[in-house]
Motif scaffolding. Structure first.
Motif, mmCIF file in Angstrom:
data_model
loop_
_atom_site.group_PDB
_atom_site.id
_atom_site.type_symbol
_atom_site.label_atom_id
_atom_site.label_comp_id
_atom_site.label_asym_id
_atom_site.label_seq_id
_atom_site.Cartn_x
_atom_site.Cartn_y
_atom_site.Cartn_z
ATOM 1 N N ALA A 274 17.335 18.003 50.159
ATOM 2 C CA ALA A 274 18.120 17.673 48.969
ATOM 3 C C ALA A 274 17.281 16.925 47.943
ATOM 4 N N GLU A 275 16.342 16.123 48.409
ATOM 5 C CA GLU A 275 15.519 15.318 47.512
ATOM 6 C C GLU A 275 14.300 16.080 46.985
ATOM 7 N N LEU A 276 13.664 16.858 47.874
ATOM 8 C CA LEU A 276 12.388 17.474 47.530
ATOM 9 C C LEU A 276 12.476 18.958 47.193
ATOM 10 N N GLY A 277 13.536 19.621 47.624
ATOM 11 C CA GLY A 277 13.686 21.042 47.334
ATOM 12 C C GLY A 277 12.541 21.867 47.890
ATOM 13 N N ARG A 278 11.916 22.665 47.036
ATOM 14 C CA ARG A 278 10.836 23.542 47.473
ATOM 15 C C ARG A 278 9.551 22.805 47.818
ATOM 16 N N LYS A 279 9.509 21.530 47.543
ATOM 17 C CA LYS A 279 8.326 20.743 47.897
ATOM 18 C C LYS A 279 8.296 20.368 49.378
ATOM 19 N N LEU A 280 9.365 20.724 50.107
ATOM 20 C CA LEU A 280 9.461 20.358 51.522
ATOM 21 C C LEU A 280 8.955 21.488 52.414
ATOM 22 N N GLY A 281 8.067 21.129 53.328
ATOM 23 C CA GLY A 281 7.594 22.057 54.349
ATOM 24 C C GLY A 281 7.759 21.449 55.726
ATOM 25 N N VAL A 282 7.942 22.289 56.741
ATOM 26 C CA VAL A 282 8.123 21.826 58.120
ATOM 27 C C VAL A 282 7.302 22.705 59.052
ATOM 28 N N THR A 283 6.599 22.087 59.975
ATOM 29 C CA THR A 283 5.822 22.829 60.956
ATOM 30 C C THR A 283 5.797 22.066 62.276
ATOM 31 N N ARG A 284 5.172 22.633 63.281
ATOM 32 C CA ARG A 284 5.045 21.952 64.570
ATOM 33 C C ARG A 284 4.089 20.762 64.448
ATOM 34 N N LEU A 285 4.237 19.823 65.342
ATOM 35 C CA LEU A 285 3.309 18.698 65.377
ATOM 36 C C LEU A 285 1.908 19.211 65.696
ATOM 37 N N PRO A 286 0.898 18.667 65.048
ATOM 38 C CA PRO A 286 -0.482 19.053 65.382
ATOM 39 C C PRO A 286 -0.923 18.365 66.664
ATOM 40 N N GLY A 287 -1.965 18.901 67.262
ATOM 41 C CA GLY A 287 -2.517 18.321 68.481
ATOM 42 C C GLY A 287 -4.023 18.237 68.416
ATOM 43 N N LEU A 288 -4.643 17.909 69.539
ATOM 44 C CA LEU A 288 -6.089 17.727 69.579
ATOM 45 C C LEU A 288 -6.823 19.021 69.226
ATOM 46 N N ASP A 289 -6.415 20.126 69.853
ATOM 47 C CA ASP A 289 -7.122 21.394 69.663
ATOM 48 C C ASP A 289 -6.245 22.505 69.114
ATOM 49 N N GLY A 290 -5.018 22.200 68.749
ATOM 50 C CA GLY A 290 -4.077 23.201 68.257
ATOM 51 C C GLY A 290 -2.710 22.572 68.158
ATOM 52 N N PRO A 291 -1.643 23.383 68.040
ATOM 53 C CA PRO A 291 -0.299 22.808 67.962
ATOM 54 C C PRO A 291 -0.034 21.842 69.110
ATOM 55 N N GLY A 292 0.603 20.712 68.785
ATOM 56 C CA GLY A 292 0.855 19.685 69.783
ATOM 57 C C GLY A 292 2.143 19.911 70.546
ATOM 58 N N SER A 293 2.499 18.940 71.347
ATOM 59 C CA SER A 293 3.694 19.002 72.180
ATOM 60 C C SER A 293 4.621 17.851 71.828
ATOM 61 N N SER A 294 5.843 18.194 71.478
ATOM 62 C CA SER A 294 6.832 17.169 71.162
ATOM 63 C C SER A 294 7.451 16.613 72.439
ATOM 64 N N THR A 295 8.088 15.478 72.294
ATOM 65 C CA THR A 295 8.940 14.939 73.344
ATOM 66 C C THR A 295 10.344 15.494 73.134
ATOM 67 N N LEU A 296 10.954 15.960 74.204
ATOM 68 C CA LEU A 296 12.297 16.528 74.114
ATOM 69 C C LEU A 296 13.313 15.404 73.955
ATOM 70 N N GLY A 297 14.107 15.498 72.906
ATOM 71 C CA GLY A 297 15.130 14.494 72.659
ATOM 72 C C GLY A 297 16.497 15.133 72.621
ATOM 73 N N GLY A 298 17.471 14.370 72.168
ATOM 74 C CA GLY A 298 18.813 14.915 72.043
ATOM 75 C C GLY A 298 19.874 13.995 72.617
ATOM 76 N N ILE A 299 21.113 14.439 72.456
ATOM 77 C CA ILE A 299 22.258 13.679 72.939
ATOM 78 C C ILE A 299 23.079 14.552 73.882
ATOM 79 N N ASN A 300 23.417 14.006 75.027
ATOM 80 C CA ASN A 300 24.328 14.647 75.971
ATOM 81 C C ASN A 300 25.629 13.855 76.001
ATOM 82 N N LEU A 301 26.705 14.494 76.384
ATOM 83 C CA LEU A 301 28.010 13.837 76.452
ATOM 84 C C LEU A 301 28.424 13.650 77.899
ATOM 85 N N GLY A 302 28.648 12.401 78.273
ATOM 86 C CA GLY A 302 29.076 12.078 79.623
ATOM 87 C C GLY A 302 30.460 11.464 79.627
#
Length: 415
Positions: A274-302
């Motif tokens: 909403a703020e940046l419009g077409r100026k916004l880009g999204v990609t995977r996290l970078p890593g040491l030698d290529g794309p990195g690995s994210s930590t899995l997050g989220g919310i579960n309902l108990g």
């Protein structure tokens, strides 16, 4: 869609009554109907209440009340834990960070749920794993999460795939435009544990085994991860103010034009777009030698073990995690849904172009350790890394990494 709700709920309730039992065995709390309270983190998007209103219209005798908890996960956990330790019946349905499953199950704070009540086979597989402990289902996935790299397309011609590329681009942009190059969540809390874990994983390492019984942390990998952050702070393409950043601070810094790159969760996409419009880009996290690995997050309902209306609570969870509501989780809340098919929907991809990248990131993400002592593990990591980042000239990366390994081993030995 609202007119179809009574039919949907009727099917839901019928399916729930004929569901098979939990394959892990054990008792499930199924008794009690009536009003319930849904305790979860503060809603910053205002999309939750309309979903609750739809339920309440169809269930006047089983109305749900929203109880908003603090925004930060650490503060949420403290408040929920205090309530459940007191065996209070104030909470019925609880929004649980995915890392809390083992702790809450082991302490008897939540009840096991019947797998057959929920369409788990249509959810993203890694997400379902976060709700299982000792072969029992203890919660139902509601939102998923994986860290993404947000960047300014007007400043970045090609998004970085490696740390070296990120460093080079961030340094150039910082020098040329006098803004911060890159930031994540570097305050001493769960967010820093996540950021450090991602750096270790993206360097090819791991902190603790998946079952939480063994420290697998290689200090050499930890040293590489720390050096990446140390270097950024020394060279000032990681601004020092980011040492006080949580999710919201880093989101605002990026969308207000004070950063060229920012690591954040997908919920930051909506406001940034909403703020940046077409100026916004999204990609995977970078890593040491290529794309990195994210930590899995989220919310579960108990469901609270001390709820007096556990049957209503389970049926509400089934409604709340239905396909149409999960669609709203994305379209109205900008949170990653748990239904696999939503990531392949052409209409949604057109509206949210980052969905394929997000799906790829979630499937490649690594969960945090399944441990009843996870909170202790996280505190050690966050406090050690924060201290080192705050005083990088007095502590070497190898000393910090060795100290973290030693403290983690002590926690695992005593659990």
């Amino acid at each position: 869609m609202i007119r179809l709700l009574p039919v949907l709920l009727a099917v839901t309730l019928a399916a729930g009554c004929s569901a098979a039992g939990d394959e892990g065995g054990g008792e499930t709390g199924t008794g009690g109907t009536g009003p319930i309270t849904f305790a979860t983190g503060r809603d910053t998007t205002a999309y939750l209440q309309p979903l609750l209103d739809r339920w309440n219209q169809a269930h006047p005798a089983e109305k749900v009340t929203l109880l908003e908890l603090p925004e930060a996960a650490d503060e949420q956990r403290a408040q929920i834990a205090a309530n459940l330790q007191a065996q209070s019946s104030r909470y019925d349905v609880i929004g649980l960070d995915v890392v809390w499953t083992a702790e809450f199950a082991e302490n008897g704070w939540i009840i096991p749920l019947e797998r057959g009540l929920f369409p788990l086979d249509r959810f993203l597989p890694p997400v379902v794993e976060t709700a299982v402990y000792k072969n029992k289902l203890w919660a139902v996935p509601y939102t998923s999460n994986a860290g993404l790299l947000y960047y300014r397309t007007d400043l970045v011609k090609k998004p970085p795939r490696t740390w070296a590329e990120l460093r080079d681009q961030a340094r150039q942009i910082t020098k040329k435009h006098n803004i911060g190059g890159y930031a994540g969540q570097f305050l001493a809390y769960e967010g820093l544990t996540v950021n450090f874990s991602e750096a270790v994983q993206s360097a090819g390492g791991q902190l603790v085994s998946r079952d939480g019984t063994e420290v697998t942390f290689d200090p050499a990998k930890g040293e590489i991860a720390l050096d990446f952050l140390f270097q950024g702070l020394r060279e000032e393409w990681i601004p020092k103010e980011s040492l006080s950043f949580k999710e919201e601070e880093s989101r605002l810094a990026f969308q207000e034009g004070r950063l060229a790159f920012a690591r954040n969760w997908p919920h930051a996409y909506g406001p940034a777009k909403a703020e940046l419009g077409r100026k916004l880009g999204v990609t995977r996290l970078p890593g040491l030698d290529g794309p990195g690995s994210s930590t899995l997050g989220g919310i579960n309902l108990g469901v609270s073990a001390f709820s007096k209306n556990q049957h209503t609570a389970q049926q509400f969870i089934r409604y709340f995690t239905s396909l149409e509501n999960e669609r709203r989780v994305l379209t109205e809340g900008s949170f990653p849904p748990v239904w696999t098919e939503l990531y392949d929907d052409p209409a949604l991809i057109k509206r949210f172009p980052y969905l394929p990248v997000l799906k790829e990131s979630i499937l490649a993400a690594k969960p945090r350790p399944v441990s009843a002592n996870y909170n202790q593990l996280s505190l050690v990591i966050a406090s050690s890394v924060a201290k080192a980042l705050g005083t990088p000239s007095t502590e070497s990366a190898d000393d910090v990494a060795a100290s973290i390994k030693s403290e983690l081993e002590e926690i695992i030995r005593t659990q």
